[in-house]
Structure formats: structure tokens, C-alpha cells
Design an enzyme around this catalytic site. Structure first.
Site, PDB file in Angstrom:
ATOM      1  N   GLY A 190       0.837  -1.186   0.000  1.00  5.83           N
ATOM      2  CA  GLY A 190       0.000   0.000   0.000  1.00  5.83           C
ATOM      3  C   GLY A 190       0.874   1.238   0.000  1.00  5.83           C
ATOM      4  O   GLY A 190       1.999   1.246  -0.515  1.00  5.83           O
ATOM      5  N   ILE A 192       2.586   2.810   2.354  1.00  2.54           N
ATOM      6  CA  ILE A 192       3.882   2.696   3.033  1.00  2.54           C
ATOM      7  C   ILE A 192       4.809   1.756   2.269  1.00  2.54           C
ATOM      8  O   ILE A 192       5.995   2.056   2.075  1.00  2.54           O
ATOM      9  CB  ILE A 192       3.690   2.208   4.481  1.00  2.54           C
ATOM     10  CG1 ILE A 192       2.873   3.232   5.278  1.00  2.54           C
ATOM     11  CG2 ILE A 192       5.041   1.974   5.157  1.00  2.54           C
ATOM     12  CD1 ILE A 192       2.445   2.754   6.650  1.00  2.54           C
ATOM     13  N   ARG A 275       2.322  -4.346  12.100  1.00  2.15           N
ATOM     14  CA  ARG A 275       1.767  -4.634  13.422  1.00  2.15           C
ATOM     15  C   ARG A 275       2.388  -5.935  13.923  1.00  2.15           C
ATOM     16  O   ARG A 275       2.647  -6.854  13.146  1.00  2.15           O
ATOM     17  CB  ARG A 275       0.237  -4.767  13.380  1.00  2.15           C
ATOM     18  CG  ARG A 275      -0.515  -3.465  13.158  1.00  2.15           C
ATOM     19  CD  ARG A 275      -0.417  -2.548  14.362  1.00  2.15           C
ATOM     20  NE  ARG A 275      -1.236  -1.354  14.231  1.00  2.15           N
ATOM     21  CZ  ARG A 275      -0.817  -0.200  13.759  1.00  2.15           C
ATOM     22  NH1 ARG A 275       0.432  -0.077  13.317  1.00  2.15           N
ATOM     23  NH2 ARG A 275      -1.622   0.851  13.696  1.00  2.15           N
ATOM     24  N   GLU A 304       2.351  -4.535  23.458  1.00  7.44           N
ATOM     25  CA  GLU A 304       3.106  -3.292  23.633  1.00  7.44           C
ATOM     26  C   GLU A 304       2.622  -2.556  24.874  1.00  7.44           C
ATOM     27  O   GLU A 304       1.409  -2.452  25.080  1.00  7.44           O
ATOM     28  CB  GLU A 304       2.956  -2.399  22.387  1.00  7.44           C
ATOM     29  CG  GLU A 304       3.556  -3.018  21.145  1.00  7.44           C
ATOM     30  CD  GLU A 304       3.474  -2.105  19.922  1.00  7.44           C
ATOM     31  OE1 GLU A 304       3.035  -0.944  20.071  1.00  7.44           O
ATOM     32  OE2 GLU A 304       3.843  -2.550  18.823  1.00  7.44           O
ATOM     33  N   HIS A 323       8.115   1.150  18.862  1.00  6.59           N
ATOM     34  CA  HIS A 323       7.016   1.597  17.999  1.00  6.59           C
ATOM     35  C   HIS A 323       7.094   3.107  17.781  1.00  6.59           C
ATOM     36  O   HIS A 323       6.097   3.822  17.911  1.00  6.59           O
ATOM     37  CB  HIS A 323       5.666   1.205  18.597  1.00  6.59           C
ATOM     38  CG  HIS A 323       4.570   1.175  17.563  1.00  6.59           C
ATOM     39  ND1 HIS A 323       3.432   0.417  17.704  1.00  6.59           N
ATOM     40  CD2 HIS A 323       4.427   1.795  16.357  1.00  6.59           C
ATOM     41  CE1 HIS A 323       2.634   0.578  16.658  1.00  6.59           C
ATOM     42  NE2 HIS A 323       3.228   1.416  15.819  1.00  6.59           N
ATOM     43  N   ALA A 325       9.070   4.350  14.929  1.00  2.00           N
ATOM     44  CA  ALA A 325       9.678   4.582  13.618  1.00  2.00           C
ATOM     45  C   ALA A 325       8.975   5.695  12.852  1.00  2.00           C
ATOM     46  O   ALA A 325       9.565   6.314  11.966  1.00  2.00           O
ATOM     47  CB  ALA A 325       9.665   3.295  12.795  1.00  2.00           C
TER      48      ALA A 325
END
Length: 362
Positions: A190, A192, A275, A304, A323, A325
Site C-alpha cells: 500500500g 507505506i 503490526r 506493547e 514503535h 519509527a
């Protein structure tokens, strides 16, 4: 005067009451023909990204802000919920939003300030034919793509060893890896995934992408090969570096399992920026311990924060990040600015940017 109150007083189109109190078709087109935009913000009223709402067009007004239905109720703001036709979500999860959305009979559009939607999709949103959903697609893509390149270089150039030798004042030459000519597999092509390909291609990497509808990317000059989701093992076998960036949905949960990891190249570096639940984490730990793959860069995890007892903390062939980035200093500001621009389109009866398929989850 506080920064927040100063901003508030300069902008008459935002309700002051909000800030004086604590706080299955692809695209649904029912939001057309609205000449006003009454907005509910689900988030903390002190969040500095709300300063970006100073750019709201005439006809758009924030009616209330809060984080739970109880908070709105305690502040006497249920009438505002009933009147509003737009909701911008900053902090709400599926449970909170399900309650809030049910109290908004005139709601037509929800904007998520995040790109991922798995944390907020709830029956009240997904099952409503009158609610259109948009997200922050594209806001975080560049940062995530840069993280991928950084992770690749971390392993290719043996950065941990360089740091260790520097600490020890030890001059010892060793070979490094050239990434030109290496194959980069992208699981989930997609927005990203495409950003990752754009950054990787100038390095001379071969890009193999996996997506649900390969025909969407057949003319993409940044990808050498596009395959369907039934070709996961093929991509595992081909990839020197594997980037996982699927949206998390019921169909993609545990998409990569033990049998898939066993198909990977022994030299493969797995990079997960999607994820944590996309991968069987126990199987991944085993793969790293037993060297089915060479290493992993992980920004996301099944649980997380990552529990202290997780074996991942102690593995030398793993690069961990909390988490973050895509956690830019101004990322939330950019997302709110996207919302403001969409408000202009909402009022002009134009198609909104970044509309998503609620049932598909992306």
C-alpha cells in the site's frame, strides 16, 4: 496567556467551551451536500496538535472535545454530540468510539489521525452506511521508509560491531555487505510499502512486492515483481530483506507463521513496521534463536510495551525500537493539517482524500 488559550482566542470558529473544560462499498458517498461542519474531537483538549485547527475554513467549527462518552456527558456536551456531523479521532479506541459514535445520530465523517485503523474499528463505525472514514495515509510513510533503510544498513554494515570496536579502541577490519543487487521483499504494498520501494530502488535493490490485488501495481516502475497473497512462501524464499507492512485485519492476523519462516533465506533480515500480530511472535523468536533467518528489526510487537520477560530483548541479532519509527516531532500536526484540508473538501462537496474501506480495514 498560555499558548493554547492564545491560539483559542485568535480563532473564533472554534468553540471556546471545548478548551475551558478538561476534556461495504469501497467508498461511502453519503457525506455530500453539507454546508456546515460541526466537529467533535476525541482526544485531550491540551494536545498541542489542535493548534492546527486554526486553519479550519468558515463553516467548520469544533463543538466539543473529550476522550470518553462519560466525559462528554459529565460536561453536559451530549447535545453537541447529537448535533455534530464530523469526528476527528486522536486517542479513542474501538470501545470508546463505539459508545461515542452511537450518541452521534448525524455523524457522516470520521477522520483518524493515524494511518492504522485496527485499534479503532468498531461495529458502530463499520456497520453504519452513512459514515465515511478517512485516515492519515501518507503522513508517516517517508519516516517508515527511512527506518527500513536504516535497519538494512544496521545489519549490512554491521553497525553493532563497529560501535563495539570503537568502544574498545580496537582496529579490526572485517567485510561488510553491499545492498545493491539484493532482493527486498515487501509484504503489503500500500502507501507505506510503495514509499519503501521508492527509497530502496535508487540503491539498486530488486523489489518484489506482495499485495491482495497485484494488477494495481503492474505499471509501478519501483517494483520488479508483484505477486498475490498466496505467494508468501515465494517472497520468503527470494528476499534478502523482508519488510512486513500489511494492515492488521482478521484475515492478516498471524499472516506469517512458523512454516513461512522456515521457507526464508538463512541470510534474511526481517523488518516489521506493520503490526506485531501479523507475525507469530513465538515462531519468530525460535527462528532468530535457531538462525532460520539472520536477524530482525522490529518496531512493533504482539504486546506493547514489549514485556521485560520477552526473549526478544536479549537476542543479539535483533534491533528493537519502541514503535516509534513514525513518531516524528510534527507527525500529529501534519495529520491534523490533512484533516483541515479535508474539511474544505467536505464543505465543497468534493471527494475526501485518504478515504478507506471500513470493512476491509484499510
Amino acid at each position: 496567556m498560555s499558548l493554547h488559550l492564545g491560539w483559542l482566542r485568535r480563532n473564533a470558529n472554534i468553540s471556546s467551551r471545548v478548551f475551558r473544560r478538561p476534556a461495504s462499498s469501497r467508498i461511502n458517498q453519503t457525506i455530500k451536500n453539507h454546508n456546515s461542519c460541526g466537529i467533535i474531537v476525541v482526544g485531550n483538549h491540551k494536545d498541542d496538535c489542535l493548534e492546527e485547527l486554526s486553519g479550519l475554513p468558515a463553516g467548520a467549527q469544533v463543538l466539543a472535545t473529550g476522550e470518553t462518552l462519560k466525559e462528554f456527558s459529565d460536561l453536559g456536551l451530549i447535545p453537541q454530540l447529537q448535533k455534530a456531523n464530523v469526528l476527528m479521532n486522536i486517542s479513542g479506541n474501538a470501545t470508546k468510539l463505539n459508545e461515542i459514535v452511537k450518541a452521534m445520530p448525524n455523524l457522516r465523517w470520521i477522520h483518524s489521525t493515524t494511518a492504522g485503523l485496527d485499534h479503532l474499528l468498531c461495529p458502530a463505525i463499520v456497520e453504519s452506511p452513512q459514515i465515511t472514514l478517512t485516515n492519515a495515509k501518507g503522513v508517516f510513510s517517508s519516516s517508515l521508509a527511512e527506518y527500513v533503510i536504516g535497519a538494512i544498513m544496521h545489519f549490512a554494515k554491521h553497525v553493532p560491531r563497529l560501535v563495539q570496536q570503537q568502544r574498545e579502541a580496537r582496529w579490526e577490519k572485517f567485510p561488510v555487505t553491499e545492498i545493491r543487487g539484493k532482493t527486498l521483499g515487501i509484504i503489503g504494498y500500500g502507501n507505506i510499502g510503495q514509499a519503501v520501494a521508492r527509497v530502496a530502488k535508487p540503491f539498486g535493490m530488486k523489489v518484489v512486492a506482495l499485495r491482495k490485488n497485484p494488477t494495481f501495481s503492474h505499471r509501478d516502475s519501483n517494483v520488479d515483481e508483484v505477486v498475490g497473497i498466496d505467494q508468501l512462501n515465494y517472497v520468503m524464499e527470494q528476499s534478502d530483506y523482508l519488510v512486513v507492512v500489511l494492515a492488521l485485519t482478521p484475515e492478516t492476523r498471524l499472516f506469517i507463521k512458523e512454516e513461512n519462516l522456515r521457507k526464508a533465506k538463512k541470510s534474511q533480515i526481517l523488518i516489521n513496521i506493520g503490526r506485531g500480530a501479523l507475525i507469530d511472535e513465538d515462531a519468530l523468536v525460535q527462528a532468530l534463536e535457531e538462525r532460520w533467518i539472520a536477524g530482525a528489526a522490529l518496531d512493533v510487537f504482539t504486546t506493547e510495551p514489549l514485556p521485560q520477560e520477552s526473549k526478544l530483548w536479549g537476542l543479539e541479532n535483533v534491533l528493537l525500537s519502541p514503535h516509534n519509527a513514525d513518531m516524528l516531532v510534527d507527525s500529529r500536526h501534519k495529520s491534523v493539517r490533512l484533516f483541515v484540508e479535508n474539511c474544505k473538501k467536505f464543505l465543497a462537496d468534493e471527494d475526501l482524500d485518504c478515504m478507506v474501506d471500513k470493512k476491509a480495514g484499510y
